[in-house]
Design a protein around this motif. Structure first.
Motif, PDB file in Angstrom:
ATOM      1  N   LYS A 176       3.350   0.674 -47.541  1.00 32.89           N
ATOM      2  CA  LYS A 176       3.562  -0.745 -47.872  1.00 32.89           C
ATOM      3  C   LYS A 176       3.499  -1.623 -46.625  1.00 32.89           C
ATOM      4  CE  LYS A 176       6.402   0.143 -51.980  1.00 32.89           C
ATOM      5  NZ  LYS A 176       7.767   0.077 -52.556  1.00 32.89           N
ATOM      6  N   HIS A 208       1.529 -11.804 -35.300  1.00 35.64           N
ATOM      7  CA  HIS A 208       0.107 -11.883 -35.615  1.00 35.64           C
ATOM      8  C   HIS A 208      -0.303 -10.643 -36.378  1.00 35.64           C
ATOM      9  CE1 HIS A 208      -0.643 -15.425 -33.190  1.00 35.64           C
ATOM     10  NE2 HIS A 208       0.141 -14.894 -32.271  1.00 35.64           N
ATOM     11  N   GLU A 209      -0.998 -10.831 -37.490  1.00 34.48           N
ATOM     12  CA  GLU A 209      -1.376  -9.690 -38.312  1.00 34.48           C
ATOM     13  C   GLU A 209      -2.485  -8.887 -37.655  1.00 34.48           C
ATOM     14  OE1 GLU A 209      -2.321 -10.647 -42.287  1.00 34.48           O
ATOM     15  OE2 GLU A 209      -0.321 -11.355 -42.787  1.00 34.48           O
ATOM     16  N   TYR A 210      -2.566  -7.618 -38.092  1.00 33.54           N
ATOM     17  CA  TYR A 210      -3.593  -6.699 -37.604  1.00 33.54           C
ATOM     18  C   TYR A 210      -4.976  -7.216 -37.998  1.00 33.54           C
ATOM     19  CZ  TYR A 210      -6.273  -2.330 -37.421  1.00 33.54           C
ATOM     20  OH  TYR A 210      -7.211  -1.364 -37.171  1.00 33.54           O
ATOM     21  N   ARG A 211      -5.924  -7.076 -37.076  1.00 36.71           N
ATOM     22  CA  ARG A 211      -7.316  -7.410 -37.376  1.00 36.71           C
ATOM     23  C   ARG A 211      -8.146  -6.150 -37.234  1.00 36.71           C
ATOM     24  NH1 ARG A 211      -5.079 -10.931 -39.157  1.00 36.71           N
ATOM     25  NH2 ARG A 211      -5.259 -13.168 -38.825  1.00 36.71           N
ATOM     26  N   ASP A 243      -0.023  -2.517 -44.964  1.00 35.97           N
ATOM     27  CA  ASP A 243      -0.923  -3.519 -45.543  1.00 35.97           C
ATOM     28  C   ASP A 243      -0.943  -4.801 -44.727  1.00 35.97           C
ATOM     29  OD1 ASP A 243      -2.075  -2.178 -47.657  1.00 35.97           O
ATOM     30  OD2 ASP A 243      -0.438  -2.622 -49.025  1.00 35.97           O
ATOM     31  N   HIS A 244       0.124  -5.084 -43.979  1.00 34.77           N
ATOM     32  CA  HIS A 244       0.204  -6.315 -43.182  1.00 34.77           C
ATOM     33  C   HIS A 244       0.812  -5.973 -41.817  1.00 34.77           C
ATOM     34  CE1 HIS A 244      -0.808  -8.663 -46.725  1.00 34.77           C
ATOM     35  NE2 HIS A 244       0.108  -7.985 -47.394  1.00 34.77           N
ATOM     36  N   LEU A 245      -0.007  -5.397 -40.973  1.00 31.70           N
ATOM     37  CA  LEU A 245       0.510  -4.948 -39.681  1.00 31.70           C
ATOM     38  C   LEU A 245       0.721  -6.103 -38.713  1.00 31.70           C
ATOM     39  CD1 LEU A 245      -1.340  -1.643 -38.748  1.00 31.70           C
ATOM     40  CD2 LEU A 245       0.905  -1.962 -39.768  1.00 31.70           C
ATOM     41  N   CYS A 246       1.891  -6.133 -38.130  1.00 36.56           N
ATOM     42  CA  CYS A 246       2.191  -7.030 -37.027  1.00 36.56           C
ATOM     43  C   CYS A 246       3.177  -6.292 -36.133  1.00 36.56           C
ATOM     44  CB  CYS A 246       2.760  -8.357 -37.530  1.00 36.56           C
ATOM     45  SG  CYS A 246       4.356  -8.197 -38.377  1.00 36.56           S
ATOM     46  N   LYS A 275      -9.889  -1.165 -44.989  1.00 31.85           N
ATOM     47  CA  LYS A 275      -8.494  -1.353 -44.622  1.00 31.85           C
ATOM     48  C   LYS A 275      -8.249  -0.710 -43.263  1.00 31.85           C
ATOM     49  CE  LYS A 275      -6.330  -1.647 -49.175  1.00 31.85           C
ATOM     50  NZ  LYS A 275      -5.288  -1.087 -50.056  1.00 31.85           N
ATOM     51  N   ASN A 276      -7.140  -1.054 -42.643  1.00 33.68           N
ATOM     52  CA  ASN A 276      -6.855  -0.439 -41.353  1.00 33.68           C
ATOM     53  C   ASN A 276      -6.595   1.055 -41.552  1.00 33.68           C
ATOM     54  OD1 ASN A 276      -3.833   0.235 -41.253  1.00 33.68           O
ATOM     55  ND2 ASN A 276      -3.806  -1.855 -42.022  1.00 33.68           N
ATOM     56  N   SER A 333       6.367  -5.116 -38.095  1.00 35.84           N
ATOM     57  CA  SER A 333       6.127  -4.063 -39.086  1.00 35.84           C
ATOM     58  C   SER A 333       5.760  -2.748 -38.397  1.00 35.84           C
ATOM     59  CB  SER A 333       5.023  -4.484 -40.061  1.00 35.84           C
ATOM     60  OG  SER A 333       3.786  -4.667 -39.414  1.00 35.84           O
TER      61      SER A 333
END
Length: 202
Positions: free
Chosen positions: A79, A162-165, A82-85, A29-30, A88
């Motif tokens: 929370k 765009h979500e975190y990669r 979990d879906h970084l952009c 995970k990040n 968020s």
């Protein structure tokens, strides 16, 4: 013949290494999630120590209010992480600013308790509490630095939406690629596929 066997054995070892790395990266995970968990652990340890030593103080309820707000803020961060952009990250930054404010306020209340500002002084060893508070503050600042870095990265491109990669193991910039004989750059698991094809054609 011997050279061919050695090359195939090397390819096998290489394949095992690639599969191990792929498995590790696939479940990674990040880093912000781990940071939030660590800060939550510090908060829980602090709550235990505050209940143990400061329940009789007039400042006890202020300590518990700050700890509750810190825990709530870190829960929101976990929370959102979990879906970084871009959006968020901005929300996380606002939560972290409030958490940081509460940590400093908690420190002020503890100092006030030691000086008798909230009634009679509490005669106890506060080194453990101060140590945990310092660890919590460092964890929060670490998260703030990470988020600021990610926001700068998004600011240089069209990061919004765009979500975190994940960029490698433990947030590093580790990546790998290979230049094939045709001049085509091969990345990720395709490196193994290309290598085995070339060895099979020998």
């Amino acid at each position: 013949m011997k050279t061919s066997i050695v090359m195939r054995m090397t390819a096998g070892v290489f394949a095992l290494g690639i599969m191990s790395l792929s498995g590790a990266w696939g479940h990674h995970k990040n880093p912000l999630v781990g940071m939030a968990h660590r800060a939550q652990d510090h908060t829980e340890d602090l709550r235990y120590e505050v209940k143990r030593h400061f329940r009789a103080s007039g400042g006890y309820r202020y300590l518990m209010e700050d700890l509750g707000a810190i825990d709530d803020g870190l829960g929101h961060v976990e929370k959102l992480a979990d879906h970084l952009c871009h959006d968020s990250l901005r929300q996380i930054r606002r939560h972290l600013v409030e958490v940081d404010r509460r940590v400093r306020q908690l420190s002020d209340v503890l100092d006030g308790i030691e000086r008798g500002r909230y009634g009679r002084r509490i005669d106890c060893d506060t080194r453990k509490v101060k140590e945990l508070l310092s660890c919590l503050g460092k964890s929060v600042h670490e998260m703030e630095d990470f988020v600021d870095g990610e926001l700068r990265r998004y600011g240089h491109g069209s990061g919004r939406g765009h979500e975190y990669r994940d960029r490698g193991v433990r947030g590093s910039s580790l990546s790998w690629s290979w230049q094939s004989g045709s001049g085509r750059e091969v990345r990720g698991p395709d490196v193994l596929r290309e290598l085995l094809l070339r060895l099979g054609s020998r």
